[in-house]
Scaffold this active site. Structure first.
Site, PDB file in Angstrom:
ATOM      1  N   GLU A   1      -4.861   3.716   6.344  1.00  0.00           N
ATOM      2  CA  GLU A   1      -4.920   3.610   5.355  1.00  0.00           C
ATOM      3  C   GLU A   1      -5.584   4.364   3.889  1.00  0.00           C
ATOM      4  OE1 GLU A   1      -5.165  -0.415   3.600  1.00  0.00           O
ATOM      5  OE2 GLU A   1      -6.735   0.745   1.419  1.00  0.00           O
TER       6      GLU A   1
ATOM      7  N   ARG B   1       0.763  -0.880   0.152  1.00  0.00           N
ATOM      8  CA  ARG B   1       0.075  -0.336  -0.200  1.00  0.00           C
ATOM      9  C   ARG B   1       0.758   1.228  -0.057  1.00  0.00           C
ATOM     10  NH1 ARG B   1      -2.633  -3.571  -1.271  1.00  0.00           N
ATOM     11  NH2 ARG B   1      -3.653  -4.862  -0.424  1.00  0.00           N
TER      12      ARG B   1
ATOM     13  N   SER C   1     -10.981  -0.603   3.572  1.00  0.00           N
ATOM     14  CA  SER C   1      -9.987  -1.025   5.051  1.00  0.00           C
ATOM     15  C   SER C   1      -9.176   0.214   5.090  1.00  0.00           C
ATOM     16  CB  SER C   1      -8.748  -1.952   4.625  1.00  0.00           C
ATOM     17  OG  SER C   1      -9.771  -3.083   3.900  1.00  0.00           O
TER      18      SER C   1
HETATM   19  C1  LIG Z   1     -15.346  -0.319  -0.383  1.00  0.00           C
HETATM   20  C2  LIG Z   1     -13.551  -0.171  -0.787  1.00  0.00           C
HETATM   21  C3  LIG Z   1     -13.285  -1.365  -0.878  1.00  0.00           C
HETATM   22  C4  LIG Z   1     -11.822  -1.011  -1.204  1.00  0.00           C
HETATM   23  N1  LIG Z   1     -11.127  -2.199  -1.453  1.00  0.00           N
HETATM   24  C5  LIG Z   1      -9.689  -1.760  -1.911  1.00  0.00           C
HETATM   25  C6  LIG Z   1      -8.943  -3.199  -2.134  1.00  0.00           C
HETATM   26  O1  LIG Z   1      -9.266  -3.917  -2.228  1.00  0.00           O
HETATM   27  N2  LIG Z   1      -7.029  -2.770  -2.677  1.00  0.00           N
HETATM   28  C7  LIG Z   1      -7.388  -1.293  -2.624  1.00  0.00           C
HETATM   29  O2  LIG Z   1      -6.073  -1.935  -2.837  1.00  0.00           O
HETATM   30  N3  LIG Z   1      -7.608  -0.552  -2.580  1.00  0.00           N
HETATM   31  C8  LIG Z   1      -9.273  -0.826  -1.613  1.00  0.00           C
HETATM   32  N4  LIG Z   1      -9.858   0.752  -1.604  1.00  0.00           N
HETATM   33  C9  LIG Z   1      -9.061   1.239  -1.774  1.00  0.00           C
HETATM   34  C10 LIG Z   1      -9.404   2.233  -3.517  1.00  0.00           C
HETATM   35  O3  LIG Z   1     -10.159   1.455  -4.109  1.00  0.00           O
HETATM   36  C11 LIG Z   1      -8.061   2.566  -4.228  1.00  0.00           C
HETATM   37  O4  LIG Z   1      -6.847   2.838  -3.113  1.00  0.00           O
HETATM   38  C12 LIG Z   1      -8.323   3.590  -4.793  1.00  0.00           C
HETATM   39  O5  LIG Z   1      -6.975   3.206  -6.025  1.00  0.00           O
HETATM   40  C13 LIG Z   1      -8.687   4.326  -5.128  1.00  0.00           C
HETATM   41  O6  LIG Z   1      -8.987   4.914  -5.977  1.00  0.00           O
HETATM   42  P1  LIG Z   1      -9.546   6.437  -6.288  1.00  0.00           P
HETATM   43  O7  LIG Z   1      -9.623   7.211  -7.808  1.00  0.00           O
HETATM   44  O8  LIG Z   1     -10.905   6.532  -6.004  1.00  0.00           O
HETATM   45  O9  LIG Z   1      -8.924   7.645  -5.446  1.00  0.00           O
HETATM   46  P2  LIG Z   1      -9.010   8.790  -4.764  1.00  0.00           P
HETATM   47  O10 LIG Z   1      -9.689   8.704  -3.359  1.00  0.00           O
HETATM   48  O11 LIG Z   1      -9.456  10.006  -6.008  1.00  0.00           O
HETATM   49  O12 LIG Z   1      -7.506   9.376  -4.568  1.00  0.00           O
HETATM   50  C14 LIG Z   1      -6.447   8.706  -3.366  1.00  0.00           C
HETATM   51  C15 LIG Z   1      -5.136   8.848  -3.502  1.00  0.00           C
HETATM   52  O13 LIG Z   1      -5.034   9.554  -4.990  1.00  0.00           O
HETATM   53  C16 LIG Z   1      -4.252  10.951  -5.166  1.00  0.00           C
HETATM   54  N5  LIG Z   1      -4.949  10.734  -6.534  1.00  0.00           N
HETATM   55  C17 LIG Z   1      -5.995  10.120  -7.221  1.00  0.00           C
HETATM   56  N6  LIG Z   1      -6.183  10.156  -8.775  1.00  0.00           N
HETATM   57  C18 LIG Z   1      -4.736  10.060  -9.046  1.00  0.00           C
HETATM   58  C19 LIG Z   1      -2.972  11.036 -10.550  1.00  0.00           C
HETATM   59  N7  LIG Z   1      -4.529  10.073 -11.154  1.00  0.00           N
HETATM   60  N8  LIG Z   1      -2.530  11.181  -9.785  1.00  0.00           N
HETATM   61  C20 LIG Z   1      -1.681  11.297  -8.680  1.00  0.00           C
HETATM   62  N9  LIG Z   1      -2.943  11.403  -7.527  1.00  0.00           N
HETATM   63  C21 LIG Z   1      -4.019  11.186  -7.747  1.00  0.00           C
HETATM   64  C22 LIG Z   1      -5.383  11.703  -4.582  1.00  0.00           C
HETATM   65  O14 LIG Z   1      -5.084  12.881  -4.673  1.00  0.00           O
HETATM   66  C23 LIG Z   1      -5.196  11.316  -2.945  1.00  0.00           C
HETATM   67  O15 LIG Z   1      -4.471  11.178  -2.309  1.00  0.00           O
HETATM   68  C24 LIG Z   1     -11.598   0.409  -1.254  1.00  0.00           C
HETATM   69  C25 LIG Z   1     -12.368   1.213  -0.972  1.00  0.00           C
HETATM   70  C26 LIG Z   1     -13.662   1.130  -1.195  1.00  0.00           C
HETATM   71  C27 LIG Z   1     -14.057   2.028  -1.063  1.00  0.00           C
END
Ligand SMILES: Cc1cc2nc3c(=O)[nH]c(=O)nc-3n(C[C@H](O)[C@H](O)[C@H](O)COP(=O)(O)OP(=O)(O)OC[C@H]3O[C@@H](n4cnc5c(N)ncnc54)[C@H](O)[C@@H]3O)c2cc1C
Length: 362
Positions: A358, A188, A262
């Site tokens: 996380e 992570r 998580s």
């Molecule tokens: C129900 C649920 C289940 C999940 N299960 C998992 C799992 O199994 N495994 C896991 O690893 N994660 C899991 N996650 C967490 C999440 O899905 C991941 O971390 C995902 O990659 C976040 O993507 P996002 O586009 O929503 O990011 P955001 O929440 O929009 O951003 C997260 C971070 O990334 C940065 N960011 C976003 N896009 C960019 C970009 N293009 N360039 C630079 N920085 C950027 C943001 O500034 C922030 O710091 C889960 C979340 C939920 C709600």
């Protein structure tokens, strides 16, 4: 979502190929982010721009008013806890597109733009007959955010199939390509949480998918799910379907109840520390790692502290998954954070283990 199309900023001409230029950036002001984060926290962004192209980023970096504002890059908002209004600039990544960009005897390289939905992208690769990413099905969020925490699930992680990415660097105002070694992927974790934090915007990500595919059934629960479905020689789509079924059973859907998956990382300890804990807590749930360290199940420890299913106002702990904090109504980000701190304190007091969050706390 708020309203006003307040200003148009023209990209500084001269530095750009006019053929690639967008006519203008649209700035919105005082935009509610409630629908743009999976916790459903209602905070506002003072300034908000939807980013479609590299030219948009170049224009922002070249603009004296915009370039000095603190920035939050927003993908699907599924790994964020917003604790206050965002005083600076929210850059919402909405660039889309995915395609095969190269192939050899051993592998096929596919590239997706940052604003693509991760799960849709995975399903698209499988539909093209390109297996590899199936264990990572149904992880919410965007392609562009996936490298930030090296998303992982069911025995697989992004780094296993990562090829390269393109980023825009707000310090140098240039785009550049990083390969796997440059990204310092860990559990992570990546360079984007450290040296490149607050300066890199990921524009697209490329994956190397193997032509000779082997199913990854290391994760016992996944193997059990396939056995229960009487699948003995699974295809990649069978694995994706099994992962999707397990996830739907186990994890709360953010469309039903606000959450960011998580909330705490599973802490990693030495074999020695693990042995000491095991003496005191023979039921301790843990997973040995390849390097000899041991990953502890944070959810089990939280459950042991009596937190599973509890609430403090509208901020709560999910009744089936103690690792997932939920918004049962109109919780603020600060209320969720206060709950998280109480849980961490209890785990620290009982097990001597400090939990790390996380999601990114904003
Ligand atoms: C129900 C649920 C289940 C999940 N299960 C998992 C799992 O199994 N495994 C896991 O690893 N994660 C899991 N996650 C967490 C999440 O899905 C991941 O971390 C995902 O990659 C976040 O993507 P996002 O586009 O929503 O990011 P955001 O929440 O929009 O951003 C997260 C971070 O990334 C940065 N960011 C976003 N896009 C960019 C970009 N293009 N360039 C630079 N920085 C950027 C943001 O500034 C922030 O710091 C889960 C979340 C939920 C709600």
């Amino acid at each position: 979502m708020a309203q006003i199309l307040a200003e148009k900023i023209q990209p500084a001409r001269g530095r750009y190929n006019p053929a690639l230029m967008e006519p203008a950036l649209t700035l919105l002001h005082d935009v509610s982010l409630r629908a743009l984060n999976t916790f459903g926290i209602d905070v506002h962004a003072r300034t908000f721009i939807s980013v479609n192209t590299v030219s948009d980023l170049e224009a922002i970096a070249a603009n004296p008013q915009l370039s000095v504002l603190p920035r939050l890059i927003l993908g699907g908002g599924s790994n964020l806890l917003l604790t206050k209004d965002v005083a600076g600039l929210v850059l919402h990544m909405v660039n889309t597109g995915r395609r095969v960009v190269g192939e050899s005897e051993r592998r096929v390289i596919v590239r997706a733009q940052a604003g693509e939905n991760w799960h849709d992208f995975v399903q698209w690769t499988l539909a093209q007959g390109l297996p590899g990413l199936e264990n990572l099905s149904l992880i919410p969020g965007s392609v562009g955010a996936a490298p930030i925490q090296n998303i992982g699930a069911y025995g697989s992680e992004l780094a296993d199939f990562f090829h390269s990415l393109t980023l825009f660097d707000f310090v140098t105002r240039e785009t550049r390509v990083l390969i796997c070694d440059d990204c310092h992927f860990g559990y992570r974790d990546s360079i984007f949480k450290h040296a490149l934090r607050d300066r890199a915007v990921i524009i697209d990500v490329s994956f190397a998918l193997p032509r000779r595919w082997q199913p990854n059934l290391r994760y016992a629960e996944l193997a059990a799910e396939l056995a229960a479905r009487n699948v003995s020689a699974p295809t990649a789509q069978d694995i994706a379907d099994a992962v999707i079924a397990i996830r739907r059973r186990k994890l709360p859907d953010p469309a039903q109840i606000g959450n960011a998956g998580s909330f705490f990382k599973n802490p990693v300890v030495s074999a020695e520390q693990h042995a000491q804990l095991l003496e005191k807590y023979p039921q301790l749930v843990s997973y040995p790692q390849l390097d000899g360290s041991i990953k502890l199940a944070a959810g089990w420890m939280i459950d042991q502290c009596g937190w599973k299913g509890r609430s403090l106002g509208a901020a709560g702990v999910h009744e089936r998954q103690a690792l997932v904090l939920v918004n049962r109504g109109d919780a603020t980000g600060q209320e969720i954070m206060a709950l998280a701190e109480m849980i961490s304190d209890d785990v620290q007091a009982r097990f001597g283990i400090s939990l790390e969050t996380e999601p990114v706390i904003v």
